[in-house]
Design a protein around this motif. Structure first.
Motif, PDB file in Angstrom:
ATOM      1  N   VAL A 437       0.858  -1.186   0.000  1.00 47.02           N
ATOM      2  CA  VAL A 437       0.000   0.000   0.000  1.00 47.02           C
ATOM      3  C   VAL A 437       0.893   1.235   0.000  1.00 47.02           C
ATOM      4  O   VAL A 437       1.714   1.422   0.904  1.00 47.02           O
ATOM      5  CB  VAL A 437      -0.943   0.029   1.217  1.00 47.02           C
ATOM      6  CG1 VAL A 437      -1.703   1.344   1.274  1.00 47.02           C
ATOM      7  CG2 VAL A 437      -1.922  -1.129   1.159  1.00 47.02           C
ATOM      8  N   VAL A 438       0.749   2.058  -1.035  1.00 47.07           N
ATOM      9  CA  VAL A 438       1.506   3.310  -1.150  1.00 47.07           C
ATOM     10  C   VAL A 438       0.609   4.443  -0.675  1.00 47.07           C
ATOM     11  O   VAL A 438      -0.501   4.623  -1.184  1.00 47.07           O
ATOM     12  CB  VAL A 438       1.961   3.552  -2.602  1.00 47.07           C
ATOM     13  CG1 VAL A 438       2.681   4.886  -2.718  1.00 47.07           C
ATOM     14  CG2 VAL A 438       2.871   2.415  -3.065  1.00 47.07           C
ATOM     15  N   LEU A 439       1.090   5.213   0.289  1.00 51.07           N
ATOM     16  CA  LEU A 439       0.283   6.257   0.917  1.00 51.07           C
ATOM     17  C   LEU A 439       0.820   7.639   0.580  1.00 51.07           C
ATOM     18  O   LEU A 439       1.996   7.934   0.846  1.00 51.07           O
ATOM     19  CB  LEU A 439       0.281   6.075   2.440  1.00 51.07           C
ATOM     20  CG  LEU A 439      -0.241   4.734   2.966  1.00 51.07           C
ATOM     21  CD1 LEU A 439       0.208   4.526   4.399  1.00 51.07           C
ATOM     22  CD2 LEU A 439      -1.746   4.681   2.866  1.00 51.07           C
ATOM     23  N   ASP A 440      -0.023   8.458  -0.018  1.00 53.40           N
ATOM     24  CA  ASP A 440       0.326   9.870  -0.156  1.00 53.40           C
ATOM     25  C   ASP A 440       0.330  10.477   1.244  1.00 53.40           C
ATOM     26  O   ASP A 440      -0.456  10.066   2.111  1.00 53.40           O
ATOM     27  CB  ASP A 440      -0.712  10.561  -1.046  1.00 53.40           C
ATOM     28  CG  ASP A 440      -0.546  12.066  -1.047  1.00 53.40           C
ATOM     29  OD1 ASP A 440       0.552  12.534  -1.398  1.00 53.40           O
ATOM     30  OD2 ASP A 440      -1.507  12.760  -0.671  1.00 53.40           O
ATOM     31  N   LYS A 441       1.193  11.458   1.493  1.00 52.43           N
ATOM     32  CA  LYS A 441       1.294  12.019   2.847  1.00 52.43           C
ATOM     33  C   LYS A 441       0.222  13.067   3.130  1.00 52.43           C
ATOM     34  O   LYS A 441      -0.642  12.881   3.984  1.00 52.43           O
ATOM     35  CB  LYS A 441       2.683  12.629   3.081  1.00 52.43           C
ATOM     36  CG  LYS A 441       2.858  13.189   4.513  1.00 52.43           C
ATOM     37  CD  LYS A 441       4.222  13.786   4.714  1.00 52.43           C
ATOM     38  CE  LYS A 441       4.346  15.161   4.089  1.00 52.43           C
ATOM     39  NZ  LYS A 441       3.508  16.192   4.776  1.00 52.43           N
ATOM     40  N   THR A 442       0.250  14.153   2.389  1.00 54.94           N
ATOM     41  CA  THR A 442      -0.611  15.292   2.695  1.00 54.94           C
ATOM     42  C   THR A 442      -2.073  14.992   2.391  1.00 54.94           C
ATOM     43  O   THR A 442      -2.434  14.666   1.268  1.00 54.94           O
ATOM     44  CB  THR A 442      -0.161  16.525   1.893  1.00 54.94           C
ATOM     45  OG1 THR A 442       1.222  16.767   2.145  1.00 54.94           O
ATOM     46  CG2 THR A 442      -0.972  17.743   2.295  1.00 54.94           C
ATOM     47  N   GLY A 443      -2.915  15.082   3.406  1.00 56.52           N
ATOM     48  CA  GLY A 443      -4.342  14.850   3.240  1.00 56.52           C
ATOM     49  C   GLY A 443      -4.739  13.398   3.352  1.00 56.52           C
ATOM     50  O   GLY A 443      -5.928  13.090   3.431  1.00 56.52           O
ATOM     51  N   THR A 444      -3.754  12.514   3.366  1.00 59.24           N
ATOM     52  CA  THR A 444      -4.049  11.084   3.482  1.00 59.24           C
ATOM     53  C   THR A 444      -3.561  10.570   4.828  1.00 59.24           C
ATOM     54  O   THR A 444      -4.354  10.127   5.659  1.00 59.24           O
ATOM     55  CB  THR A 444      -3.380  10.301   2.339  1.00 59.24           C
ATOM     56  OG1 THR A 444      -3.845  10.810   1.089  1.00 59.24           O
ATOM     57  CG2 THR A 444      -3.706   8.817   2.430  1.00 59.24           C
ATOM     58  N   VAL A 445      -2.249  10.649   5.054  1.00 58.86           N
ATOM     59  CA  VAL A 445      -1.695  10.288   6.361  1.00 58.86           C
ATOM     60  C   VAL A 445      -1.834  11.473   7.316  1.00 58.86           C
ATOM     61  O   VAL A 445      -2.068  11.305   8.512  1.00 58.86           O
ATOM     62  CB  VAL A 445      -0.221   9.863   6.217  1.00 58.86           C
ATOM     63  CG1 VAL A 445       0.417   9.636   7.580  1.00 58.86           C
ATOM     64  CG2 VAL A 445      -0.124   8.610   5.374  1.00 58.86           C
TER      65      VAL A 445
END
Length: 751
Positions: A437-445
């Motif tokens: 699972v690849v997670l975008d940082k801003t607004g997601t994490v």
């Protein structure tokens, strides 16, 4: 290419849906044709230059089924839903009445036909001498005939549908039942006329087989239909959310919701459903969005808040300016997601489809061959007829056809209930194989909006620091300024004076005069240019900067007041969500354009396995493709416009519901609650659904593999039993009910 959806009527088993798919796929210009047996809907993609809707309908009707184009507009579909539901309920009620009549008459028929031939030495059941098989054989047969005819009439749809499909070259489950029951009944009628000359023919009557088989199959279909209504609950419940009327705020007039336009102002009273997506312009209230987002707690709404059409206003009046209507509304998009997911087949269903497409002709061949073999072996006609009928009845492919679509429907409905929208059955299946699972940082994490993380006053002068910060930042349009102003207000520091001679210094901060004193707010460079010594807080500022935060210094008349650090805070649920992914054996990757130090700090906080930092927006898709080239099955989770290419490139694209429309349209899964914990829930849902499908297919295949040879008499030469058509009918019905019941069990799963 044009994609349309058609309501298909007259389907009763997997062979029916396979027939519709087969004939429509033969049309010129048809790229794809998928029929969902559970919903009775065909999704077809075709070239408008080569084929027309009229030709599609004609082709389906020629195959022995009905077809009608589904309404395209959501309002029309919602309006048609109650009528369709009412029609289905009326049909179910009629079938229930006929089933009761059939059951009563079949029980009486069994009493008459079998009561005097009980096994294991049991005493014969009492029967008037006038209809005794021993003294009045013709009367005995005629009573059975009179009891069987109404049962056959109640089950007439098997004969009309079955023989019609057979004559069109598309035999189905009804064809099997119709041929088996008709053979038993016709043979018994012939024997009835021969009894007067040959009294021993009284033992060759099979009226009870013809009637009881129809009753048992009807019972199975009734239970199956009743359970299937439960699997359709997700879309039905969603369609009911939209209120029929809305109140215009300027006139107080009540108008149809479908007539609302963007820009209209509506009044939503306490307890009423919000008629359309919009923004609150006045009033405060709590709104229940549970049915749409899965969020169990009410959400507080005030001026400027966005509201979703279909959610419930709880305790205060709200004035709402409409921002989206019709097909653009959140509710319509959710319904479209769920409908598409339930209408498109998972890859695993193709196995069942291929089998079902040839299953009925093969079964009819097996029944015929078995009958011929036993006839050649010297068995009498009653034995041969019993074998022929039992094979036809027990081989019904209903369970096979229901195995996949029922599980997909329940799975996608369960996901929608939890605010997890899955675009197709294929995606629901593929998701179970995700290992990265690849997670975008801003607004997601992270939250996606700056917030104050730390206030460091010099010599304890926090009040003076916040008063000055609140006053000067209130006139700045910078996002960091908004975060500081909001924090100051929350802590009771409301500016009482306004700054003068305000000057925005690009890349450094701002300068203003407050009560005659010069105030500087910005980075170290700005304060050093103003002659302010920042060495007392330099170490703390460096520590905060290393964590990816933005420290801002504040000074008045050359005297350092302190610093306020602003950052995009990590969501409360991010670390727990990533921990759950690891429990599922998933590798997690944080993907961001931020600097390495900030990215590593956030990655350590939430516990990801790998951090990929300083990636340009256009490079994100390339990172995903590189991971896939390594043999990984990748889910990309993001929320921004810059995430759209990566969402599309990933095996499974997962968008945060609060993100941009482009990201949501590019995604395969949408998390309406914008909660990262819904990612492991989606992964678990996929795994549970696939397990349910495999269980259903196993039992469906197993049932037919074991049942057909027994019905064909394979065990008879070894002293084994010969299956009665009645038991074959009961087993067939039970298999379908078990498959649907197993799928419904999935709806109670905990995600």
């Amino acid at each position: 290419m044009r994609e349309e959806r058609y309501d298909i009527s007259g389907m009763h088993c997997a062979a029916c849906s396979a027939s519709v798919e087969r004939v429509t796929r033969k049309l010129p210009g048809v790229e794809r044709s998928d029929v969902n047996l559970t919903t009775g809907v065909m999704t077809i993609c075709y070239d408008e230059m080569q084929v027309t809707p009229e030709q599609i309908v004609a082709k389906v009707e020629k195959a022995g089924f009905g077809a009608a184009l589904k309404p395209e507009r959501r309002e029309q579909a919602a309006a048609a839903a109650p009528a369709k539901e009412s029609s289905e309920e009326a049909e179910l009620k009629r079938r229930k009445t006929e089933l009761i009549v059939s059951a009563v008459l079949s029980a009486a028929l069994l009493y008459v036909s079998m009561g005097q031939m009980l096994p294991f030495g049991l005493p014969a059941l009492p029967l008037p001498d006038i209809v005794s098989m021993h003294t009045h054989g013709v009367n005995f047969a005629l009573v059975q005939l009179l009891l069987a005819v109404p049962v056959l009439y109640c089950g007439r749809r098997f004969f009309t549908g079955g023989f019609k499909a057979l004559f069109h070259g598309n035999p189905n489950m009804d064809s099997l039942v119709a041929i088996g029951s008709a053979c038993s009944f016709v043979y018994s009628v012939v024997m009835t006329f021969l009894i007067s000359d040959n009294p021993w023919q009284v033992h060759n009557l099979y009226y009870e087989s013809a009637a009881v088989v129809l009753t048992l199959v009807s019972l199975g279909k009734f239970l199956e239909s009743r359970n299937m209504q439960k699997t359709k609950g997700a879309i039905t419940a969603l369609m009911r959310l939209a209120p029929d009327t809305a109140i215009l705020a300027d006139t107080g007039r009540e108008v149809p919701t479908s007539s609302l336009q963007v820009g209209d102002m509506v009044l939503v009273k306490p307890g009423a459903r919000i008629p359309a997506d919009g923004a609150v312009t006045g009033g405060e209230s709590s709104v229940n969005e549970a049915m749409l987002t899965g969020e169990s707690l009410p959400v507080e709404k005030g001026t400027g808040s966005e509201v979703i059409g279909g959610s419930v206003n709880l305790n205060g009046a709200l004035y709402v300016k409409v921002t989206r209507t019709g097909e653009d509304s959140t509710l319509a998009r959710i319904i479209r997601f769920v409908e598409d997911a339930q209408g498109r087949k998972a890859p695993i269903s193709k196995v069942a489809d291929r089998v079902a497409g040839v299953f009925v002709p093969v079964v009819m061949s097996i029944a015929l061959i078995a009958a011929v073999v036993w006839a050649i072996a010297g068995q009498e006609l009653p034995f041969v007829l019993r074998v022929f009928t039992s094979v036809l009845v027990i081989a019904c492919p209903c369970a096979l056809g229901l195995a996949t679509p029922t599980a997909i429907m329940v799975g996608t409905g369960l996901g929608a209930k939890h605010g997890i929208l899955i675009r197709s059955g294929e995606i629901l299946e593929i998701t179970h194989s995700v290992d990265t699972v690849v997670l975008d940082k801003t607004g997601t994490v992270t939250e996606g909006t700056p917030a104050v993380t730390e206030v460091v006053p010099l010599s304890g002068a926090e009040a003076e620091l916040l008063e000055a910060a609140a006053a000067v930042e209130a006139v700045s349009a910078h996002p960091l300024a908004a975060a500081i102003t909001a924090y100051a207000r929350e802590n009771g520091f409301v500016p009482s004076v306004h700054p003068e001679d305000f000057e925005n210094l690009s890349g450094r901060g701002l300068r203003a005069r407050l009560d005659g004193a010069e105030v500087l707010a910005g980075n170290r460079r700005l304060l050093e240019e103003g002659g302010v010594d920042v060495s007392a807080l330099a170490e703390q500022a460096d520590r905060l900067a290393a964590q990816g935060q933005t420290p801002m210094y504040f000074a008045r008349d050359g005297r350092l007041l302190g610093l306020i650090s602003v950052a995009d805070p990590v969501k409360d649920t991010s670390a727990a969500a990533i921990a759950k992914m690891k429990e599922l054996g998933i590798r997690t990757v944080l993907l961001t354009g931020d600097n390495r130090a900030a990215a590593d700090h956030i990655g350590a906080l939430v516990g990801v396995d790998e951090v990929i930092a300083e990636v340009l927006p256009e490079e994100k898709a390339g990172v995903v493709e590189r991971l896939q080239a390594q043999g990984r099955t990748v889910m990309m989770v993001g929320d921004g416009i810059n995430d759209a290419p990566a969402l599309t490139a990933a095996t499974v694209g997962c968008a945060i519901g609060s993100g941009s429309d482009i990201a949501i349209e590019s995604a395969d899964i949408v998390l309406m609650r914008s909660d990262l914990q819904d990612v492991p829930r989606a992964l678990r849902l996929s795994r549970l659904t696939l397990r349910d499908i495999k269980e259903n297919l196993f039992w469906a295949f197993c049932y037919n593999t074991v049942g057909i040879p027994i019905a064909a008499g394979l065990l008879v030469p070894f002293g084994g039993p010969l299956l009665s058509p009645m038991f074959a009918g009961a087993a067939m019905s039970l298999s379908s009910v078990c498959v649907v019941g197993n799928a419904l069990r999935l709806g109670r799963a905990k995600l």
